[in-house]
Design a protein around this motif. Structure first.
Motif, PDB file in Angstrom:
ATOM      1  N   ILE A   1      51.402  35.066  34.097  1.00  0.00           N
ATOM      2  CA  ILE A   1      50.949  35.006  32.708  1.00  0.00           C
ATOM      3  C   ILE A   1      49.447  34.784  32.764  1.00  0.00           C
ATOM      4  O   ILE A   1      48.965  33.925  33.504  1.00  0.00           O
ATOM      5  N   ILE A   2      48.729  35.577  31.997  1.00  0.00           N
ATOM      6  CA  ILE A   2      47.283  35.411  31.899  1.00  0.00           C
ATOM      7  C   ILE A   2      46.961  34.981  30.479  1.00  0.00           C
ATOM      8  O   ILE A   2      47.387  35.636  29.515  1.00  0.00           O
ATOM      9  N   VAL A   3      46.237  33.872  30.361  1.00  0.00           N
ATOM     10  CA  VAL A   3      45.793  33.372  29.064  1.00  0.00           C
ATOM     11  C   VAL A   3      44.289  33.562  28.997  1.00  0.00           C
ATOM     12  O   VAL A   3      43.567  33.153  29.905  1.00  0.00           O
ATOM     13  N   ALA A   4      43.836  34.197  27.923  1.00  0.00           N
ATOM     14  CA  ALA A   4      42.410  34.455  27.721  1.00  0.00           C
ATOM     15  C   ALA A   4      42.083  34.196  26.254  1.00  0.00           C
ATOM     16  O   ALA A   4      42.239  35.073  25.411  1.00  0.00           O
ATOM     17  N   GLY A   5      41.698  32.951  25.959  1.00  0.00           N
ATOM     18  CA  GLY A   5      41.427  32.591  24.569  1.00  0.00           C
ATOM     19  C   GLY A   5      42.721  32.588  23.785  1.00  0.00           C
ATOM     20  O   GLY A   5      43.656  31.886  24.125  1.00  0.00           O
ATOM     21  N   ASN A   6      42.793  33.406  22.740  1.00  0.00           N
ATOM     22  CA  ASN A   6      43.983  33.461  21.901  1.00  0.00           C
ATOM     23  C   ASN A   6      44.886  34.646  22.243  1.00  0.00           C
ATOM     24  O   ASN A   6      45.755  35.005  21.457  1.00  0.00           O
ATOM     25  N   ALA A   7      44.675  35.266  23.396  1.00  0.00           N
ATOM     26  CA  ALA A   7      45.458  36.432  23.799  1.00  0.00           C
ATOM     27  C   ALA A   7      45.812  36.311  25.276  1.00  0.00           C
ATOM     28  O   ALA A   7      45.558  35.301  25.906  1.00  0.00           O
ATOM     29  N   GLY A   8      46.384  37.368  25.818  1.00  0.00           N
ATOM     30  CA  GLY A   8      46.719  37.391  27.233  1.00  0.00           C
ATOM     31  C   GLY A   8      47.858  38.345  27.511  1.00  0.00           C
ATOM     32  O   GLY A   8      48.183  39.201  26.682  1.00  0.00           O
ATOM     33  N   THR A   9      48.489  38.173  28.695  1.00  0.00           N
ATOM     34  CA  THR A   9      49.599  39.038  29.084  1.00  0.00           C
ATOM     35  C   THR A   9      50.729  38.227  29.711  1.00  0.00           C
ATOM     36  O   THR A   9      50.501  37.184  30.317  1.00  0.00           O
ATOM     37  N   TRP A  10      51.912  38.758  29.571  1.00  0.00           N
ATOM     38  CA  TRP A  10      53.159  38.199  30.095  1.00  0.00           C
ATOM     39  C   TRP A  10      53.763  39.269  30.986  1.00  0.00           C
ATOM     40  O   TRP A  10      54.023  40.390  30.526  1.00  0.00           O
ATOM     41  N   ASP A  11      53.965  38.975  32.252  1.00  0.00           N
ATOM     42  CA  ASP A  11      54.498  39.976  33.174  1.00  0.00           C
ATOM     43  C   ASP A  11      55.429  39.281  34.160  1.00  0.00           C
ATOM     44  O   ASP A  11      54.984  38.694  35.148  1.00  0.00           O
ATOM     45  N   LEU A  12      56.745  39.348  33.888  1.00  0.00           N
ATOM     46  CA  LEU A  12      57.735  38.694  34.733  1.00  0.00           C
ATOM     47  C   LEU A  12      58.421  39.715  35.626  1.00  0.00           C
ATOM     48  O   LEU A  12      58.661  40.851  35.216  1.00  0.00           O
ATOM     49  N   ASN A  13      58.735  39.304  36.841  1.00  0.00           N
ATOM     50  CA  ASN A  13      59.466  40.153  37.783  1.00  0.00           C
ATOM     51  C   ASN A  13      60.955  39.959  37.547  1.00  0.00           C
ATOM     52  O   ASN A  13      61.540  39.001  38.027  1.00  0.00           O
ATOM     53  N   VAL A  14      61.528  40.867  36.766  1.00  0.00           N
ATOM     54  CA  VAL A  14      62.955  40.801  36.461  1.00  0.00           C
ATOM     55  C   VAL A  14      63.588  42.167  36.700  1.00  0.00           C
ATOM     56  O   VAL A  14      62.914  43.192  36.661  1.00  0.00           O
ATOM     57  N   ALA A  15      64.891  42.143  36.937  1.00  0.00           N
ATOM     58  CA  ALA A  15      65.619  43.395  37.137  1.00  0.00           C
ATOM     59  C   ALA A  15      65.683  44.157  35.816  1.00  0.00           C
ATOM     60  O   ALA A  15      65.929  43.570  34.766  1.00  0.00           O
ATOM     61  N   GLN A  16      65.469  45.448  35.861  1.00  0.00           N
ATOM     62  CA  GLN A  16      65.449  46.247  34.643  1.00  0.00           C
ATOM     63  C   GLN A  16      66.833  46.720  34.218  1.00  0.00           C
ATOM     64  O   GLN A  16      67.111  46.794  33.031  1.00  0.00           O
ATOM     65  N   ARG A  17      67.647  47.068  35.144  1.00  0.00           N
ATOM     66  CA  ARG A  17      68.986  47.598  34.866  1.00  0.00           C
ATOM     67  C   ARG A  17      68.958  48.493  33.637  1.00  0.00           C
ATOM     68  O   ARG A  17      68.223  49.460  33.598  1.00  0.00           O
ATOM     69  N   ASN A  18      69.765  48.203  32.642  1.00  0.00           N
ATOM     70  CA  ASN A  18      69.849  49.061  31.457  1.00  0.00           C
ATOM     71  C   ASN A  18      69.071  48.508  30.265  1.00  0.00           C
ATOM     72  O   ASN A  18      69.303  48.926  29.139  1.00  0.00           O
ATOM     73  N   ASP A  19      68.173  47.567  30.519  1.00  0.00           N
ATOM     74  CA  ASP A  19      67.402  46.951  29.431  1.00  0.00           C
ATOM     75  C   ASP A  19      65.962  47.468  29.474  1.00  0.00           C
ATOM     76  O   ASP A  19      65.180  47.061  30.331  1.00  0.00           O
ATOM     77  N   PRO A  20      65.607  48.355  28.547  1.00  0.00           N
ATOM     78  CA  PRO A  20      64.244  48.892  28.561  1.00  0.00           C
ATOM     79  C   PRO A  20      63.182  47.837  28.241  1.00  0.00           C
ATOM     80  O   PRO A  20      62.000  48.054  28.506  1.00  0.00           O
ATOM     81  N   CYS A  21      63.593  46.691  27.700  1.00  0.00           N
ATOM     82  CA  CYS A  21      62.635  45.635  27.351  1.00  0.00           C
ATOM     83  C   CYS A  21      62.331  44.712  28.532  1.00  0.00           C
ATOM     84  O   CYS A  21      61.393  43.922  28.477  1.00  0.00           O
ATOM     85  N   ALA A  22      63.108  44.796  29.600  1.00  0.00           N
ATOM     86  CA  ALA A  22      62.911  43.922  30.768  1.00  0.00           C
ATOM     87  C   ALA A  22      61.983  44.584  31.777  1.00  0.00           C
ATOM     88  O   ALA A  22      61.932  45.803  31.886  1.00  0.00           O
ATOM     89  N   GLY A  23      61.262  43.762  32.501  1.00  0.00           N
ATOM     90  CA  GLY A  23      60.436  44.266  33.596  1.00  0.00           C
ATOM     91  C   GLY A  23      59.164  44.967  33.160  1.00  0.00           C
ATOM     92  O   GLY A  23      58.634  45.797  33.897  1.00  0.00           O
ATOM     93  N   ARG A  24      58.656  44.646  31.990  1.00  0.00           N
ATOM     94  CA  ARG A  24      57.415  45.237  31.480  1.00  0.00           C
ATOM     95  C   ARG A  24      56.392  44.133  31.217  1.00  0.00           C
ATOM     96  O   ARG A  24      56.761  43.001  30.966  1.00  0.00           O
TER      97      ARG A  24
END
Length: 124
Positions: free
Chosen positions: A44-67
């Protein structure tokens, strides 16, 4: 002159949030377990009031995972960091969630993710 003073006073809370958010700025290593007890990590990168979330998870059939997703800092104090993981802005149909992280020390934040312990440790 009174209007200028009123306008400045109205901006002070926003300035205070931005200043406090900076204490949590940086790159954070994440550790958590999945619902099956599998150890996972991420960044997770925090930069002021914004940033990014990037978790290493299995994607399987969930298009919302692993992004990677943007985050929006909602509250930042010496005691806690609250941010929204804005999944819906990156991929339609994905649900946003709010993370409430409590400081255990200057380099560690702890909370829960999907009902399980979630830990953020400041990277060097």
């Amino acid at each position: 002159m009174k209007a200028v003073g009123t306008a400045l006073a109205a901006c002070l809370p926003l300035f205070a949030v931005a200043q406090t958010a900076q204490m949590w700025d940086g790159k954070w290593q994440v550790a958590f377990k999945t619902e099956r007890g599998i150890d996972r990590d991420g960044t997770i990168i925090v930069a002021g009031n914004a940033g990014t979330w990037d978790l290493n998870v299995a994607q399987r059939n969930d298009p919302c995972a692993g992004r990677a997703y943007p985050i929006e800092v909602q509250r930042a104090t010496a005691e806690e960091l609250v941010f929204k993981v804005a999944r819906s802005t990156a991929l339609a149909g994905c649900q946003d969630n709010t993370m409430r992280m409590k400081a255990t020390d200057a380099n560690t934040l702890e909370g829960t993710f999907m009902g399980r312990p979630f830990k953020m440790t400041k990277a060097n």
